[in-house]
Scaffold this active site. Structure first.
Site, PDB file in Angstrom:
ATOM      1  N   ASP A 151      -5.292 -94.274  -2.052  1.00 14.50           N
ATOM      2  CA  ASP A 151      -5.261 -93.773  -0.672  1.00 14.50           C
ATOM      3  C   ASP A 151      -6.101 -92.497  -0.570  1.00 14.50           C
ATOM      4  O   ASP A 151      -7.135 -92.381  -1.218  1.00 14.50           O
ATOM      5  CB  ASP A 151      -3.799 -93.531  -0.269  1.00 14.50           C
ATOM      6  CG  ASP A 151      -3.539 -93.760   1.208  1.00 14.50           C
ATOM      7  OD1 ASP A 151      -4.139 -93.041   2.022  1.00 14.50           O
ATOM      8  OD2 ASP A 151      -2.733 -94.642   1.543  1.00 14.50           O
ATOM      9  N   HIS A 224      -2.467 -89.054   4.968  1.00 12.39           N
ATOM     10  CA  HIS A 224      -2.131 -90.470   4.883  1.00 12.39           C
ATOM     11  C   HIS A 224      -1.582 -90.836   3.501  1.00 12.39           C
ATOM     12  O   HIS A 224      -0.563 -91.531   3.383  1.00 12.39           O
ATOM     13  CB  HIS A 224      -3.379 -91.288   5.210  1.00 12.39           C
ATOM     14  CG  HIS A 224      -3.150 -92.739   5.458  1.00 12.39           C
ATOM     15  ND1 HIS A 224      -3.227 -93.686   4.456  1.00 12.39           N
ATOM     16  CD2 HIS A 224      -2.871 -93.421   6.591  1.00 12.39           C
ATOM     17  CE1 HIS A 224      -3.003 -94.890   4.971  1.00 12.39           C
ATOM     18  NE2 HIS A 224      -2.778 -94.762   6.267  1.00 12.39           N
ATOM     19  N   SER A 561      -0.060 -99.435   7.475  1.00  5.93           N
ATOM     20  CA  SER A 561      -0.164 -98.512   6.335  1.00  5.93           C
ATOM     21  C   SER A 561       1.196 -98.014   5.900  1.00  5.93           C
ATOM     22  O   SER A 561       1.421 -97.721   4.719  1.00  5.93           O
ATOM     23  CB  SER A 561      -1.029 -97.308   6.712  1.00  5.93           C
ATOM     24  OG  SER A 561      -2.388 -97.626   6.734  1.00  5.93           O
TER      25      SER A 561
END
Length: 790
Positions: A151, A224, A561
């Site tokens: 990620d 994220h 996600s």
């Protein structure tokens, strides 16, 4: 988090043609290519594969007079040795074509650029830390398992990644903690046991990174990666909240599992060559699960770097979970569709954050928001204006979307502004409205987004409403007069629990059918992905825009996600509880025990329409971890099964070897089966309507393994898709012992009476359930009939 599917900078078909036709030289700019080579073909004169790679690249890039045509600071970006033997390099299309025809080169793939696509979710999924039995207890909370999160990096030192009470890293762990700016060597601990970053592909294409905005280290500057890592394996943290919302105990799915962060996503996206380097490292490091919340367009598996990397990982016994994409609610939007990957869509939980719009005419319209700043004055109504009628330097279209510089401050000052959703991020619209002097914002969905709502951490009082409410507000504004002006306020109602119905399929969650191989139903399952609270970096505002100077330890985001790491963490728990299960067996357990009914007892709804959802929305259903621990039966798969599947897709030997690193004998596979005969826990039959009855029937061969406690008799129950006939032979499976395998045949015959319009299709779904009175293994059956265009 709203993430759009990335498009190719240069269409892949063009690159493919350039590889096939080297004489086309009109476009000779450099592009990153990933080159797979036959490990056995290395000439003995080269001491290492890297020397051979460098020589091969220089030979391919030499001009006709023998001089080197390209020297961009070194011939290679990455070399790969765990997933496959090969390298990535910057090449012209003609040089790539030259390499493709070189001895020992199996495949040359053009690089794609991709983008990243909980205080309540453990409880919603039935994972209670107080239970003395169940999945958490049986797996010791995943303590000996390692989850790789590929990620944007990770935030060390966060409470979610504390190593309190954990023992040393598993003895098989071979990874390392790579230091760099903002990430000293001491950043890793017994929880975060490894961290690496891969930027070679990104910088080869985009130029040297701006190190004042990004960090050349595993540290997360986006948020994220920190968020997804803590969903998969965050520790128990109390108190946790986001701007006062969702107060409670934050926890990941596998609270004691170890984490290894592989940073591959940067300002310009996530580059295939870097993603493959992360997969390569993760396999060598000894991880058990790879969690990949990254998506892009769908291409054939032999051109898909994620599919290639995931195959090698699965072959090494590693479970790979990937997000389905945020391209919903339209069909054919699902990504990461390889059958050896668990493809995860997103659903809601029984919690939301209502922030309703009250109009001057007394109407109250539902909305959602996470806003923790100064509230609007109680009891006061504010002037309301539609942004499309308040344009400044831009045009009406730009202002309707509240794009940067599009609003006239004189027209919006001290008012609530209605903005249309789309183009720029939802939080960025709020910043545009705030800078123009408005006091609040209503963000209205368009027809495509329907009634799907996402709660955001806005920088001013703001809420999101569905398409129907948006139309009503626009009509209300249009009907206003000087004597009866349009007014409104926003009523923030905090956190609400016990919401019904739940779960619903999130509007943004990508839908099937599988655009690459419709014989394999995708997505596989859905998991919580709407308004999920999880860890957040201490140097990034919750709105993820530069002007947001607020700081929060946890943030609320939405997307597939967020759904993907739920399944990643659950897979780690299942692997810990059943160390002998293969990745395919784990996925089977998750799929066959999933449910399709919401908390009202009816089929889950599609958030975008309010109607019932279907198998192309949720796959096998919503994940049910407690039942997955004891599924009774599993549909298992080996690498050879996947090779036979590729054979039945009519892939060439070269295509198959590009994925599997081995030659394939397809004669047997094509003789006895078809692509739908992969031993998958779902059934998808696709027929072309041409009036030929023989072509409107098919069969599936499946094998199941008894993973219960001993002897058992399972009986089949079929709910046939409307208009189809389904038979199962035999209808009873008698297992004498645990571990025994038995096979069965499913025959599907579609109706031929109904004529379809040219180019249209008809989809009907049903199910097959095997039950022994204690376990139930459910598999969806999908029948698609397509009419030719003419």
């Amino acid at each position: 988090m709203e993430r759009k599917l990335v498009q190719f900078a240069h269409p892949p078909v063009i690159f493919f043609l350039l590889l096939l036709i080297p004489s086309i030289s009109a476009v000779e700019h450099l592009q990153t290519f990933i080159v797979r080579v036959d490990a056995d073909a290395k000439p003995s004169i080269f001491p290492t594969h890297a020397h051979w790679y460098e020589t091969a690249v220089l030979a391919a890039t030499a001009s006709s007079d023998g001089s080197a045509a390209w020297t961009p600071g070194g011939p290679l970006i990455h070399t790969y040795s765990s997933l496959f033997h090969g390298f990535s390099a910057r090449l012209s299309p003609s040089a790539a074509a030259s390499l493709a025809s070189s001895p020992g080169v199996l495949a040359v793939l053009p690089e794609l650029i991709r983008h990243p696509d909980t205080t309540r979710s453990p409880e919603f999924l039935g994972l209670l830390s107080s239970d003395r039995t169940g999945l958490l207890a049986e797996s010791d909370f995943g303590s000996e398992l390692v989850i790789a999160v590929v990620d944007t990096g990770i935030t060390p030192g966060h409470r979610s990644f504390s190593d309190r009470g954990l023992g040393p890293a598993p003895a098989r762990w071979r990874g390392e903690c790579v230091s760099g700016p903002g990430f000293p060597a001491s950043s890793c601990n017994r929880k975060l046991i490894g961290a690496r970053y891969f930027s070679g592909g990104y910088e080869a294409t985009s130029g040297r990174m701006n190190e004042s905005a990004e960090l050349r280290s595993p540290r997360d500057t986006d948020g994220h990666g920190t968020h997804t890592a803590s969903i998969a394996a965050g520790r128990y943290v109390f108190p946790a909240s986001t701007l006062g919302y969702a107060r409670g105990v934050a926890a990941g799915m596998a609270p004691k599992a170890r984490l290894a962060a592989y940073k591959v996503c940067w300002a310009a996206g996530c580059f295939d060559s870097d993603i493959l380097a992360a997969f390569d490292a993760a396999v060598a490091d000894g991880v058990d699960v790879v969690s990949l919340s990254v998506g892009g367009v769908v291409v054939p598996y032999y051109l898909d770097a994620i599919a290639v990397g995931a195959f090698a990982a699965a072959e090494a016994g590693i479970f790979v979970s990937a997000s389905a994409g945020n391209g919903g609610p339209g069909g054919l939007t699902v990504t990461n569709v390889a059958p050896w990957v668990a493809t995860v869509g997103a659903g809601s939980m029984d919690r939301d954050f209502p922030a309703d719009v009250k109009l001057g005419n007394g109407r109250v319209l539902p909305g959602v928001s996470v806003y923790g700043g100064p509230a609007l004055a109680v009891g006061r109504l504010y002037s309301l204006v539609y942004a499309g009628a308040a344009q400044g330097a831009g045009d009406g279209y730009s202002s309707s979307l509240c794009l940067e510089g599009s609003l006239n401050p004189d027209a919006v000052k001290d008012k609530i502004v209605l903005c249309d959703r789309g183009v720029n991020s939802r939080a960025a619209k709020g910043e545009v409205v705030r800078k123009a002097g408005a006091i609040g914002m209503i963000l209205a969905n368009g027809v495509f987004d329907g009634e799907g709502l996402v709660a955001d951490c806005h920088v001013l009082p703001a809420t999101a409403v569905g398409a129907v409410a948006g139309d009503e507000i626009r009509k209300y504004i249009a009907a206003a007069t000087p004597k009866s002006p349009a007014t409104a306020t926003i009523l923030f109602r905090g956190t609400r629990l016990g919401v019904r119905p739940a779960p619903v399929v999130a509007s943004f969650s990508a839908r099937g059918p599988n655009p690459q191989s419709p014989e394999i139903l995708k997505p596989d399952i859905i998991a919580p992905g709407l308004n999920i609270i999880a860890a957040w970096p201490d140097n990034v505002g919750p709105a993820s825009i530069p002007s947001d100077q607020r700081r929060t330890e946890f943030n609320i985001l939405s997307g597939t996600s967020m759904a993907c790491p739920h399944v990643s963490g659950l897979a780690a728990l299942l692997r810990a509880a059943h160390p002998d299960w293969s990745p395919a067996a784990i996925k089977s357990a998750l799929m066959t025990t999933a449910y399709v009914k919401d908390n009202r007892g009816t089929t889950m709804l599609d958030e975008s329409t309010g109607n019932s959802s279907d198998v192309f929305d949720f796959g096998s259903g919503h994940v049910n971890p407690q039942r997955a621990m004891d599924p009774g039966l599993v549909y298992d798969l080996t690498p050879i099964d996947y090779v036979n599947f590729l054979c039945n897709l009519n892939y060439t030997q070269q295509n198959i070897k590009a994925i599997t690193r081995r030659a394939a004998d397809c004669r047997g596979a094509r003789k006895v089966g078809h692509a739908g005969n992969l031993n998958y826990p779902s059934f998808s039959a696709v027929f072309a309507e041409d009036g030929t009855k023989q072509r409107m029937s098919t069969h599936f061969i499946r094998t199941v393994r008894n993973v219960g406690n001993g002897a058992a008799v399972y009986r089949a129950t079929v709910r046939a898709p409307e208009g189809s006939t389904v038979t199962v032979e035999p209808a009873e499976l008698a297992f004498r012992r645990a571990g025994q395998k038995l096979s069965f045949l499913v025959r599907v015959k579609a109706a031929t009476a109904e004529k379809l319009a040219p180019g249209s299709s008809r989809v009907r779904s049903g199910a097959l359930t095997w039950s022994d009175g204690r376990h139930s293994a459910n598999s969806p059956i999908v029948v698609t009939v397509q009419a030719p265009l003419s």
